[in-house]
Scaffold this motif. Sequence first.
Motif, PDB file in Angstrom:
ATOM      1  N   UNK A 396       0.132  -1.364   0.087  1.00 34.18           N
ATOM      2  CA  UNK A 396      -0.166  -0.124  -0.055  1.00 34.18           C
ATOM      3  C   UNK A 396       0.936   1.050  -0.022  1.00 34.18           C
ATOM      4  N   UNK A 397       0.489   2.298  -0.474  1.00 35.63           N
ATOM      5  CA  UNK A 397       0.798   3.354   0.142  1.00 35.63           C
ATOM      6  C   UNK A 397      -0.430   4.347   0.211  1.00 35.63           C
ATOM      7  N   UNK A 398       0.237   5.416   0.972  1.00 35.09           N
ATOM      8  CA  UNK A 398      -0.600   6.706   1.310  1.00 35.09           C
ATOM      9  C   UNK A 398      -0.275   7.644   1.115  1.00 35.09           C
ATOM     10  N   UNK A 399      -1.375   8.707   1.706  1.00 38.88           N
ATOM     11  CA  UNK A 399      -0.454  10.288   2.005  1.00 38.88           C
ATOM     12  C   UNK A 399      -1.853  10.697   2.208  1.00 38.88           C
ATOM     13  N   UNK A 400      -1.569  11.367   3.786  1.00 41.17           N
ATOM     14  CA  UNK A 400      -2.522  12.100   5.093  1.00 41.17           C
ATOM     15  C   UNK A 400      -1.571  13.366   5.180  1.00 41.17           C
ATOM     16  N   UNK A 401      -2.865  15.144   5.320  1.00 42.87           N
ATOM     17  CA  UNK A 401      -3.009  15.859   5.205  1.00 42.87           C
ATOM     18  C   UNK A 401      -2.982  15.906   6.594  1.00 42.87           C
ATOM     19  N   UNK A 402      -3.179  16.138   7.623  1.00 44.89           N
ATOM     20  CA  UNK A 402      -3.794  16.518   9.141  1.00 44.89           C
ATOM     21  C   UNK A 402      -3.937  18.299   9.385  1.00 44.89           C
ATOM     22  N   UNK A 403      -4.643  18.521   9.897  1.00 39.65           N
ATOM     23  CA  UNK A 403      -4.132  19.902  11.040  1.00 39.65           C
ATOM     24  C   UNK A 403      -5.661  19.802  11.979  1.00 39.65           C
ATOM     25  N   UNK A 404      -4.990  20.066  13.322  1.00 36.61           N
ATOM     26  CA  UNK A 404      -5.226  19.662  14.470  1.00 36.61           C
ATOM     27  C   UNK A 404      -5.028  20.838  15.192  1.00 36.61           C
ATOM     28  N   UNK A 405      -5.822  21.077  16.305  1.00 35.93           N
ATOM     29  CA  UNK A 405      -6.236  22.097  17.463  1.00 35.93           C
ATOM     30  C   UNK A 405      -6.596  21.608  18.660  1.00 35.93           C
ATOM     31  N   UNK A 409      -3.235  20.473  29.003  1.00 41.15           N
ATOM     32  CA  UNK A 409      -3.015  20.437  29.920  1.00 41.15           C
ATOM     33  C   UNK A 409      -2.165  19.936  30.877  1.00 41.15           C
ATOM     34  N   UNK A 410      -1.536  20.852  32.130  1.00 47.31           N
ATOM     35  CA  UNK A 410      -0.681  20.513  32.764  1.00 47.31           C
ATOM     36  C   UNK A 410      -1.418  20.120  33.982  1.00 47.31           C
ATOM     37  N   UNK A 411      -1.404  19.349  35.089  1.00 44.95           N
ATOM     38  CA  UNK A 411      -1.686  19.172  36.194  1.00 44.95           C
ATOM     39  C   UNK A 411      -3.161  19.213  36.385  1.00 44.95           C
ATOM     40  N   UNK A 412      -4.135  18.882  35.276  1.00 47.68           N
ATOM     41  CA  UNK A 412      -5.448  19.537  35.379  1.00 47.68           C
ATOM     42  C   UNK A 412      -6.314  21.730  34.870  1.00 47.68           C
ATOM     43  N   UNK A 413      -4.974  21.772  34.443  1.00 47.10           N
ATOM     44  CA  UNK A 413      -4.958  22.646  34.126  1.00 47.10           C
ATOM     45  C   UNK A 413      -4.390  23.552  32.925  1.00 47.10           C
ATOM     46  N   UNK A 414      -5.663  24.179  32.218  1.00 52.73           N
ATOM     47  CA  UNK A 414      -4.946  24.415  30.454  1.00 52.73           C
ATOM     48  C   UNK A 414      -3.969  25.163  30.502  1.00 52.73           C
ATOM     49  N   UNK A 415      -2.768  24.913  29.529  1.00 55.24           N
ATOM     50  CA  UNK A 415      -1.418  25.146  29.419  1.00 55.24           C
ATOM     51  C   UNK A 415      -1.472  25.880  28.281  1.00 55.24           C
ATOM     52  N   UNK A 416      -1.472  25.050  27.340  1.00 63.57           N
ATOM     53  CA  UNK A 416      -1.191  25.479  25.960  1.00 63.57           C
ATOM     54  C   UNK A 416      -2.749  25.369  24.458  1.00 63.57           C
ATOM     55  N   UNK A 417      -2.523  25.802  23.196  1.00 63.27           N
ATOM     56  CA  UNK A 417      -3.570  25.403  23.092  1.00 63.27           C
ATOM     57  C   UNK A 417      -3.349  24.693  21.213  1.00 63.27           C
ATOM     58  N   UNK A 418      -2.458  23.910  21.025  1.00 59.35           N
ATOM     59  CA  UNK A 418      -1.057  24.226  19.768  1.00 59.35           C
ATOM     60  C   UNK A 418      -1.761  23.728  18.624  1.00 59.35           C
ATOM     61  N   UNK A 455       7.314  28.529  23.641  1.00 59.93           N
ATOM     62  CA  UNK A 455       7.962  29.186  24.386  1.00 59.93           C
ATOM     63  C   UNK A 455       8.384  27.638  24.450  1.00 59.93           C
ATOM     64  N   UNK A 456      10.219  27.084  24.726  1.00 62.32           N
ATOM     65  CA  UNK A 456      10.569  25.898  24.688  1.00 62.32           C
ATOM     66  C   UNK A 456      10.187  24.593  25.729  1.00 62.32           C
ATOM     67  N   UNK A 457       9.474  25.309  27.086  1.00 64.54           N
ATOM     68  CA  UNK A 457       8.788  24.969  27.851  1.00 64.54           C
ATOM     69  C   UNK A 457       7.369  24.943  27.323  1.00 64.54           C
ATOM     70  N   UNK A 458       7.671  25.733  26.452  1.00 60.53           N
ATOM     71  CA  UNK A 458       5.499  25.092  26.136  1.00 60.53           C
ATOM     72  C   UNK A 458       5.343  24.263  25.037  1.00 60.53           C
ATOM     73  N   UNK A 459       6.140  23.188  24.978  1.00 57.02           N
ATOM     74  CA  UNK A 459       6.957  22.138  24.615  1.00 57.02           C
ATOM     75  C   UNK A 459       6.906  22.512  22.891  1.00 57.02           C
ATOM     76  N   UNK A 460       7.423  23.649  22.533  1.00 57.25           N
ATOM     77  CA  UNK A 460       8.346  23.331  21.288  1.00 57.25           C
ATOM     78  C   UNK A 460       9.377  24.758  21.109  1.00 57.25           C
TER      79      UNK A 460
END
Length: 654
Positions: A396-405, A409-418, A455-460
């Motif tokens: 098989x051969x496939x191509x997938x283009x995905x968009x993610x929003x 969370x960190x310890x139950x609190x929303x941290x970032x929305x990548x 920032x780096x501390x925020x995963x990226x």
Amino acid sequence: MANKNYLVVLLIILSIGVLNAQSQKKIAVVLSGGGAKGVAHIGALKVIEDMGIPVDYIVGTSIGAIVGGLYSVGYTPQQLDSIVRNNDWLALISDKTAREKVPFPYKNDHNKFVVSFPMSKKPRGGFIEGRNILKLINELTINIEDSINFDSLPIPFACIATDVVTNKKEVIRTGNLAEAMRASMGIPLVFTPIRKNGKVLIDGGFKDNLAVETAKEMGADYIIAIDAQSKLADAEHLNGVPEMLNQLMLMICQSELEAKLKMVDVYIKVNVDGYTAASFGKDALNTLINRGEEAAKKQINLLGIIKEKSGGNEIPQATKSPYQTSSKKHLVHYPSSGKNLKIGIRFDSEYIAAILVKATLENSKGNSFNIALRGGKQSYFDVQYSISLTKKQHLFINNMLSYNDIYIYHNGSKQVNPTYIVNSTNIGYSKLITSNLQASIGLGIENSKHLSTFSKEQLFSSKRSSFLNYRASLNYETFNSLHYPDKGSKMELGYNKYESLTSYPSFYTINLNFQKALSLSKRTVIIPMIYSRFVSKMEVPFIYKNMIEGHVVNRYTGNQLSFDGISYSEVCEPNLAIMKMRINQGLFDKHYLVLAGAYGFNSHSFSKLFNERKLWGSSLGYGYNSLIGPIELFINYSNRTNYVGGYLNIGFDF
């Protein structure tokens, strides 16, 4: 003189025989249609048989044709009861195959879609072909010739269909027995009609839902009619379109009922209040069979009179049952996809709504072309072409283009929305070792781009990444249900090697997941689980980091493990191992009380996995296994979040 005496005695004996034969009246049992409500016929037949009433003819319409046809070839009411209770009728009346019989790669699509539309030029006339129910009744009548006169069966039989070409009643008394029974239950627009000899045959209820005239024509002197139809609704219950459509259907099926009842000697009217033609749940079927038995017992005096008037004797069991076969569950093999369009929908309290649309074109050689589109906060467009080398080997051969929003969370609190885009191109080879065990290898290129800056501390640490991916996997599954199994197991073992084409270091991941369903009773199932994922480096792009959330593996990202007690996605250290236990307690048909707990080990170093931070969580919830997928509401708590949270899910996972 002696010869004359012998002759007189012989004439007297013959006269007595003729008179006795003339005194033996014929009894016919007529069974109505009614969908699932028609299983009540089985309960009524139990009473008739227990009383020793000889059944000389049997006539059935729709579900009555199936019950009557099987009874005519020798199945006892007890065996029919067993067949009803030991099969999944919602699966049988659909074209779906039991999950444990679905081979890879079709298993990946099973229990994802709500509806499927064929894309074929062949005449159909209904959404459901009815191949599962036809397969079952073919197996149950396997010793009967393909073409037979139904008068030659242990009990002469006739079933009623409607020919939509001529708009006339079709009384079927010869031919293929299984096909005749299937034709009689062909609800128009739902089931595809049976096409034969220029006729298009659908449900017989449209012309004769209680075929007493046919029983008379077969030679019956006395008629026992068993009616499992619903009563016409009163004005207070005719407020919507579904109610009006159902009323119109009942009016058609019962248009000549009063005239028919004048020809009936014993009328067994089953109380089917509270149930519909689609009431195929186990509890509903059990109740309906019992109600059929109760209705027959109310007519026990009239039944006794008919038995006495008939002057006949009970049919010996040995001569009634030459065609009996096993009443075990009958499952069918998964067919090829052909050409179809499938649609899935879901809703949850985190990402609101999503829709999945998939088109499949598969030829007779097994080569297939698939296009899948998912809409929502996590969207993708996936195109795949598969070449069948053999029935068990594919390229098989496939191509997938995905968009993610997504939300992190960190310890139950929303941290970032990548928000980010991933484009992956892959080629691979898979081999089906058994129908439930598949091995795969592949090579691909994955490119990602982050649309939001953190920032780096925020995963990226970089907005772009590109990797060459070598992978191998082994998948095994025998669950009989994806969401509420009571038997079977599931195992996934995967290895991925990522060679960086940018500034990131190369790394690899290993994942192992295992689940086993153990039935403690008919309603109590315990499912122990083990989930683990190991990432060889700390500094990897966000999309490859370990994440934990909720009840389903890889629901939102390909690197997310299930952890009860945590309602939203949380990022974890590179080494993660989780032990889980889930208890599904059946309350009644398709309703469950769910209790789940998880205990996890998480560490930046594999050698310290069991010594560093430990995670635990639990969930208590209610689930309903609906036709559109599970409807679940959970209350969660974990030591990671330190608060009580809630989660609502409606629909299949995709």
